[in-house]
Structure formats: structure tokens, C-alpha cells
Scaffold this active site. Structure first.
Site, PDB file in Angstrom:
ATOM      1  CB  ALA A 135      -0.913  -0.004   1.228  1.00 52.08           C
TER       2      ALA A 135
ATOM      3  N   GLY B 172      -0.379  -5.194   0.241  1.00 51.28           N
ATOM      4  CA  GLY B 172      -1.495  -5.097  -0.688  1.00 51.28           C
ATOM      5  C   GLY B 172      -1.185  -5.709  -2.034  1.00 51.28           C
TER       6      GLY B 172
ATOM      7  CD  GLU C 104      -3.930  -7.583   1.827  1.00 47.73           C
ATOM      8  OE1 GLU C 104      -4.467  -7.883   2.898  1.00 47.73           O
ATOM      9  OE2 GLU C 104      -3.673  -6.402   1.504  1.00 47.73           O
TER      10      GLU C 104
ATOM     11  CD  GLU D 197       0.137  -6.307   5.115  1.00 50.97           C
ATOM     12  OE1 GLU D 197      -0.565  -6.280   4.091  1.00 50.97           O
ATOM     13  OE2 GLU D 197       0.803  -7.319   5.456  1.00 50.97           O
TER      14      GLU D 197
END
Length: 257
Positions: free
Chosen positions: A65, A108, A111, A131
Site C-alpha cells: 500500500a 497489498g 493481496e 504489515e
């Protein structure tokens, strides 16, 4: 003119979406996810598109992210934003999604990889959910999809340590379909996409739905759903064409009807 953060290219029945923020290793900002969501929504409605490939560059698929963007958020701002709901376009997408991954696929980025249906990894690909190292946890499916694919013990290890794994480790865990030379990632993904694109579109869509249903339902419910979809395909022209072509020993011509 500003350059798009998600580039789109058509190759016959295949659409290639390229994440385009190389200066920050394709970090998934809200702008990237908004544009990716919009493009997927449009492509899902485009009957000329049968498969979508999502890729980055040789250095990074997506390195997570955009932390600069996220740092000053609060619980309230996160809950009221579209940060997570933008990912719903991936969940709703009915056609096959293939991730072509070279370099970093972290947070992310990983993901996003797991939200795709198939994954071609380069030999330099690195996967991880780091994370935990910055005081949070995966929030776009990292704990859920990872656990379903690799099991509780491995998911716990990766999520709680933030450890990065190689493409070969990801292959052994079942996270990717194959590992190829980094310069061959997109070519191999397109080869896979072309194979799928030549199959009957309705059967492909319903088969994808059935496989995904298996992840979320008990076996008896999944089997009932599978039988219904199987039977439904006998009302399609492609079923008649496919079986007739098989009997006549010729190649079928599928039209998605």
C-alpha cells in the site's frame, strides 16, 4: 497530460492491465485502486474481453500500500473511506484474472495477487505480508485468502513475522501456478490467458464461480451448486457446439451463447 497509473492494452480477447507507478514500486494508492476497480468493472461488461491479465514491471508487481497516504488515517477515516471497498471489483469480477508477477509483491500487492484466479511468477518474485512490521495487519484479504491457500500454520508464520518468501517457496505452498524466467512472465501469462480465452465463455464464467464457491461453502452445498451450474450449461449453444464438434472430430467454434 498526466500518465495513467493503470495502463490498459488489448491483445485480442485478452486485456492487459499494467500498474504504472514505477517510481514507488507500484505502491497501491487510492488512485491506483480506484482506477483498477473502474477498469475491471468496464472489462467485465465488455463481451469482447474473455480474460484479464494484471501485471507490473520486472522490478515490482506492487510493493504494498501507499504508506505515505495511509499514515495519518484514523479508525473512523478508514472505516468511512473507500480504501477497502475498492477491492470489491476484484471479488465481483466474473471473468478469469491472471496475475503476472515479477519482483516485489508485498502487503497489498500480495493481496492483489491472491485476489486473482491464477498466478504466473517470475524467478525474481518475492511475496510477503509485512504489515505487522509497521504496526498493523493485512486488511484486504491477506489473513483470509492466505489461510485458505496455505493453511493456518503457514499463514500465521507469514502474517505474524512478516517474512518474505521466494517464488519457489510460493509455488511449493500453492500460491502460484508456475515459476518462469522473469523476462518470460508476461508471455507465459498471455499463453495461459489465450488457452482459457479459447474455451466457451459461459462455461468458463460458471466454472470460475463454482471453484470460488468451494472456498466458502461446505462440500454438500458446493456439490449442489456445481450440479445446478453444470445443468444450466446444457441450455447454451456452446454446449451443443462443443459436443457436436467432439463427435465430428473438429475444432469447436464457441460464441458465448
Amino acid at each position: 497530460m498526466a500518465v495513467s497509473v493503470v495502463l490498459e492494452e488489448r491483445r485480442g480477447p485478452i486485456a492487459v492491465l499494467t500498474l504504472n507507478r514505477p517510481q514507488v514500486l507500484n505502491a497501491l494508492s487510492s488512485e491506483v485502486m480506484e482506477e483498477l476497480s473502474a477498469r475491471l468493472t468496464n472489462l467485465d461488461q465488455d463481451e469482447s474481453v474473455r480474460v484479464v491479465v494484471i501485471t507490473g514491471n520486472e522490478r515490482a508487481f506492487a510493493a504494498g500500500a501507499d504508506i505515505q497516504e495511509l499514515r495519518d488515517n484514523t479508525a473512523v477515516s478508514m472505516l468511512s473511506s473507500r480504501q477497502i471497498t475498492r477491492w470489491e471489483a476484484l471479488k465481483r469480477f466474473q471473468k478469469p484474472l491472471i496475475a503476472a508477477v515479477a519482483g516485489w509483491a508485498l502487503g497489498g500487492g500480495m493481496e492483489l495477487v491472491m485476489a486473482c484466479d491464477m498466478v504466473v511468477a517470475g524467478d525474481n518474485a518475492q511475496f510477503g505480508q509485512p504489515e505487522i512490521k509497521i504496526g498493523v495487519m493485512p486488511g484486504a484479504g491477506g489473513t483470509q485468502r492466505l489461510t485458505k491457500v496455505v493453511g493456518k500454520a503457514r499463514a500465521m508464520e507469514l502474517v505474524l513475522t512478516g517474512r518474505t518468501i521466494t517464488a519457489e517457496e510460493a509455488l511449493a505452498m500453492g500460491l502460484v501456478n508456475c515459476v518462469v524466467a522473469r523476462e518470460q512472465v508476461l508471455a507465459r501469462a498471455l499463453e495461459l490467458a489465450n488457452t482459457v480465452a479459447n474455451m466457451p465463455p459461459l462455461a468458463v464464467r460458471l466454472a470460475k464461480e463454482s471453484v470460488l464457491t468451494a472456498l466458502d461453502t461446505p462440500l454438500d452445498i458446493g456439490l449442489t451448486h456445481e450440479r445446478r451450474l453444470f445443468s444450466l450449461l446444457f441450455s447454451s449453444e456452446d454446449q451443443k457446439e462443443g459436443m457436436t464438434a467432439f463427435i465430428e472430430k473438429r475444432s469447436p467454434h464457441f460464441q458465448g451463447r
